[in-house]
Write an enzyme that holds these catalytic residues in place. Structure first.
Site, PDB file in Angstrom:
ATOM      1  N   ASP A 147      18.449   6.715 -42.753  1.00 32.21           N
ATOM      2  CA  ASP A 147      17.532   5.824 -42.051  1.00 32.21           C
ATOM      3  C   ASP A 147      17.575   4.359 -42.467  1.00 32.21           C
ATOM      4  OD1 ASP A 147      16.089   5.813 -39.770  1.00 32.21           O
ATOM      5  OD2 ASP A 147      14.331   6.794 -40.578  1.00 32.21           O
ATOM      6  N   HIS A 171      17.878   7.260 -37.899  1.00 32.32           N
ATOM      7  CA  HIS A 171      16.936   8.131 -37.192  1.00 32.32           C
ATOM      8  C   HIS A 171      16.090   7.424 -36.141  1.00 32.32           C
ATOM      9  CE1 HIS A 171      17.412  11.915 -39.476  1.00 32.32           C
ATOM     10  NE2 HIS A 171      17.789  11.115 -40.458  1.00 32.32           N
ATOM     11  N   ARG A 319      -0.097   3.501 -41.774  1.00 35.26           N
ATOM     12  CA  ARG A 319      -0.041   2.091 -42.157  1.00 35.26           C
ATOM     13  C   ARG A 319      -1.380   1.397 -41.905  1.00 35.26           C
ATOM     14  NH1 ARG A 319       5.599   1.746 -38.819  1.00 35.26           N
ATOM     15  NH2 ARG A 319       6.731   3.193 -40.133  1.00 35.26           N
ATOM     16  N   ASP A 380      11.549   5.609 -28.865  1.00 37.56           N
ATOM     17  CA  ASP A 380      11.519   6.608 -29.934  1.00 37.56           C
ATOM     18  C   ASP A 380      12.935   7.082 -30.203  1.00 37.56           C
ATOM     19  OD1 ASP A 380      10.397   8.204 -31.857  1.00 37.56           O
ATOM     20  OD2 ASP A 380       9.030   9.240 -30.510  1.00 37.56           O
ATOM     21  N   GLU A 388       9.186  20.665 -30.641  1.00 37.67           N
ATOM     22  CA  GLU A 388       8.270  21.618 -31.272  1.00 37.67           C
ATOM     23  C   GLU A 388       7.359  22.270 -30.235  1.00 37.67           C
ATOM     24  OE1 GLU A 388       6.265  19.266 -34.157  1.00 37.67           O
ATOM     25  OE2 GLU A 388       8.047  18.932 -35.389  1.00 37.67           O
TER      26      GLU A 388
END
Length: 745
Positions: A147, A171, A319, A380, A388
């Site tokens: 990443d 990623h 965050r 994304d 999932e």
């Protein structure tokens, strides 16, 4: 073989409590995906063959605590911590990583900050990771770096361990060149060079791979061939690997006691309503506000669905100390309140909003009970939540609505794909999903599940590692063609013994730099002196081959005792003789082609037409590389039909297209000297396509050498142009030794 996984964070977070360090499992797609793969390796008895390197999530200053943490991490988790100060992590993670790279890669350039201090700390942290890896590196290790936080690490590691096998996986989205070049020039070049220290660079989608390759072209001038890049003697590859999930983990979890218990609770709360579900980290890239606007539009357009549907929206805190995220949290709160206030009543709450993390059992229960999953990221890298949800649909019903801006959309075509910026489109997709017949739902989910089951996270990881090994095998194959020290010594000895050696040396790109502007090229004094020494040994016949006109070549080398070739073989000049044509030629055809070539010069900025006596050359080295590729391809198509009528030949060189009479090339030029000299030693050195004709002309026992790592008819390769001069110097010295002259090294 040991697989060393390197990421910003370890798969666990260390917390200090009452002076003791405790380990707590981390969350996230990378941890869950790679963690599952590593767990599987360990279950197969490969525990000692994996090591995870990363930051433990805490600043540890005391030496005794560091030692204890290292020991426990190694013994209990096969992990190795990288220790960083709190200040460094703030400037690194919240600074350059998430204040600069994250917004740029997710196409939010107005959020990006360009702070020199952040960049310097980013470099320092990457160096700290490199130093940690050097502490634990073993022969045969495979390093798999992950990443955007560690983009500089592969090149740093390569500099210290040239033979290391290094893979990198990116990623998040790799942005288009237009976005990536918003970074200061030195930053973006070093980031790309950092990634190119890898042997294999992986991305989730082909779009991201192509964006990376384009940035390498536009920023570093590196062209690729089917994803392979080369520089000097190194070859590496960029390729696409869509990350999967542990399918069975999510599919089989539906029937576990914990999930069944959570599902029973939810089922009682959701009686007589259809459910639309979403879960995200709080992030501006996730399109949470767009999702709420689309859902509000659905409620406005479909009053018949009031009190019959709810949106269950889980937002995981992220965050929380960053101002942009605090602002976004307020906006989400306000949007939820506005929708519930406008459409809800005492009997019905349109949006059930949870700002918290949920347990695995709760997540699977929500996946398994929700009629629709609504995922609308604005950008994304992959979006594993989509996969999932599909995996957890044990009865194979349900509908996935997925943003086309998510990497997963490229492989999940059975989902309802929407543009997250169009609330009307989201609203229509929700209505379509709720109205979709069960048979169609089953057909779509079944197809998606079959695909996800086949390409799981295990297959993803195995494919990457296997491709990494394939790249190394290709590198070894290329290395076997390099002119090794043994082969070099063999060649020098054969040359020293030869009584009648013949040397063919290409000029531009081999002996001299390949200039952007052909007017700027000329040999330096050192080269002229070296060639003079080589040709003055009393036995060697040296032939210099150039694509330039004979006047230029004459001005460069006319005073040397060498033979010359100009215009890639049109003109030849034996020592002390006048220039002559290699074949009878005519130039009447030029008047027909010049208008066409000038039209392409006009269409391609910074290209040039160079007219020679019996040839025409279309040069485009200074032009935009992508536009040049298109224009050159078009020109070649136009020329094929025209040149066939005139008995002409098209010659492609390094960013040049040359047209001259058929039968003229470096092969024909070489045959002229091979027939005349009858040599007992032959050497040919070149660097581009035009030299392949030369290599094909040389005898099998001749020494043909290609400069660079690309494929060639040559027997050997040299890494770079400087190596050619070194080789020629060694040949001069070999003759001096053979002649009794002392060798000065």
């Amino acid at each position: 073989m040991r697989l060393v996984v390197v990421s910003n964070r370890l798969p666990f977070t260390v917390v200090e409590k009452e002076g003791k360090l405790r380990f707590k499992a981390s969350s996230g797609g990378l941890v869950s995906g790679l963690g599952a793969y590593i767990d599987k390796m360990r279950s197969l008895g490969h525990a000692a063959e994996t090591l995870w390197v990363g930051w433990p999530g805490i600043t540890v200053d005391k030496p005794e605590l560091r030692a204890g943490l290292k020991a426990k991490a190694l013994s209990d988790h096969s992990a190795y911590p990288v220790f960083l100060s709190e200040e460094a992590m703030d400037n690194f993670y919240f600074g350059f990583c998430n204040g600069t790279l994250w917004p740029l890669c997710h196409y939010f350039p107005t959020f990006a900050k360009y702070e020199e201090e952040y960049w310097e700390v980013y470099r320092e942290v990457n160096q700290a990771f490199c130093d940690a890896l050097l502490e634990i590196a073993q022969p045969g290790d495979i390093f798999w770096v992950h990443d955007y936080q560690l983009m500089l690490l592969p090149a740093m590691l390569r500099a210290r361990m040239p033979e290391a096998l290094i893979g990198f996986f990116f990623h998040i989205p790799f942005p288009s060149f237009e976005i990536f070049r918003l970074l200061p020039r030195t930053w973006r070049e070093q980031l790309l060079e950092g990634l190119n220290g890898s042997d294999l660079v992986g991305f989730h989608t082909n779009d991201y791979t192509q964006n990376f390759l384009r940035s390498c072209l536009r920023n570093l001038g590196l062209e690729h061939n089917l994803g392979y890049l080369s520089q000097g003697e190194r070859t590496w590859k960029a390729d696409t690997f869509p990350m999967g999930i542990d399918f069975d983990k999510y599919h089989d979890a539906v029937g576990t006691p914990g999930v069944v218990k959570e599902a029973d609770k939810l089922r009682r709360k959701m009686e007589n309503v259809r459910t639309v579900f979403s879960v995200d980290r709080l992030d501006y890239s996730k399109g949470i506000l767009n999702r709420l606007e689309g859902y509000a539009q659905f409620l406005a357009d479909n009053p018949d669905w009031h009190r019959r549907v709810i949106l269950i929206m889980v937002v995981v805190p992220s965050r929380t100390g960053v101002e942009q995220y605090q602002i976004m949290k307020r906006q989400v709160d306000e949007a939820v309140g506005r929708i519930n206030g406008e459409y809800g009543d005492v009997h019905w709450t349109p949006v059930l909003y949870q700002y918290r993390s949920v347990s695995f059992d709760q997540l699977i229960a929500l996946y398994s009970l929700s009629d629709v999953a609504l995922l609308t990221p604005l950008r994304d890298g992959m979006n594993l939540v989509a996969k999932e949800y599909v995996a957890a649909r044990a009865d194979q019903t349900g509908v996935l609505i997925l943003s086309e801006m998510a990497g997963a959309a490229k492989e999940m075509g059975e989902a309802l794909i929407v543009n997250p910026n169009h609330k009307k489109e989201i609203a229509e997709a929700i209505r379509t999903a709720l109205d979709m017949p069960v048979q169609e739902q089953v057909r779509n989910i079944q197809a998606l599940q079959d695909r996800l089951r086949r390409y799981s996270v295990f297959r993803w990881a195995e494919d990457f590692v296997e491709r990494l090994r394939e790249v190394r095998a290709r590198q070894k194959q290329m290395e076997s063609r390099l002119l090794t020290q043994d082969k070099r010594q063999e060649m020098l000895e054969a040359f020293a013994k030869a009584k009648n050696p013949l040397l063919f040396l290409d000029c531009e790109g081999t002996l001299m730099p390949m200039p952007l502007d052909t007017k700027q090229v000329s040999p330096d004094e050192e080269l002229v002196e070296l060639l003079g020494s080589l040709a003055s040994d009393g036995k060697s016949r040296v032939v210099l081959l150039s694509g330039r006109d004979k006047e230029s070549v004459e001005s460069w080398f006319g005073e040397l005792p060498v033979d010359l070739v100009a215009e890639h073989g049109v003109w030849i000049r034996d020592q002390a003789r006048a220039w002559s044509l290699i074949l009878p030629m005519h130039a009447e055809w030029k008047s027909t082609l010049i208008p066409l070539l000038n039209a392409y010069v006009d269409r391609l900025p910074r290209s040039r037409l160079i007219e020679k006596e019996f040839s025409l050359a279309f040069h485009y080295r200074q032009s935009d590389p992508e536009q040049a590729f298109l224009r050159a391809s078009e020109l070649l198509d136009d020329l094929v039909g025209l040149t066939s009528n005139f008995g002409l030949q098209i010659l492609e060189g390094y960013k040049v297209i040359e047209i001259h009479n058929a039968g003229v090339n470096k092969h024909a030029a070489a045959m002229h000297w091979l027939a005349e000299v009858n040599p007992d030693f032959v050497l040919g050195i070149g660097d581009d396509r035009t030299d392949e004709d030369l290599f094909r002309a040389l005898p099998e026992n001749g020494y043909s050498i290609k400069v660079g790592a690309s494929k060639s008819f040559a027997r050997f390769n040299l890494s770079q142009r400087d190596d050619v001069r070194k080789l020629l110097l060694h040949m001069v010295q070999a003759n001096q030794v053979a002649g009794g002259v002392s060798l000065r090294v």
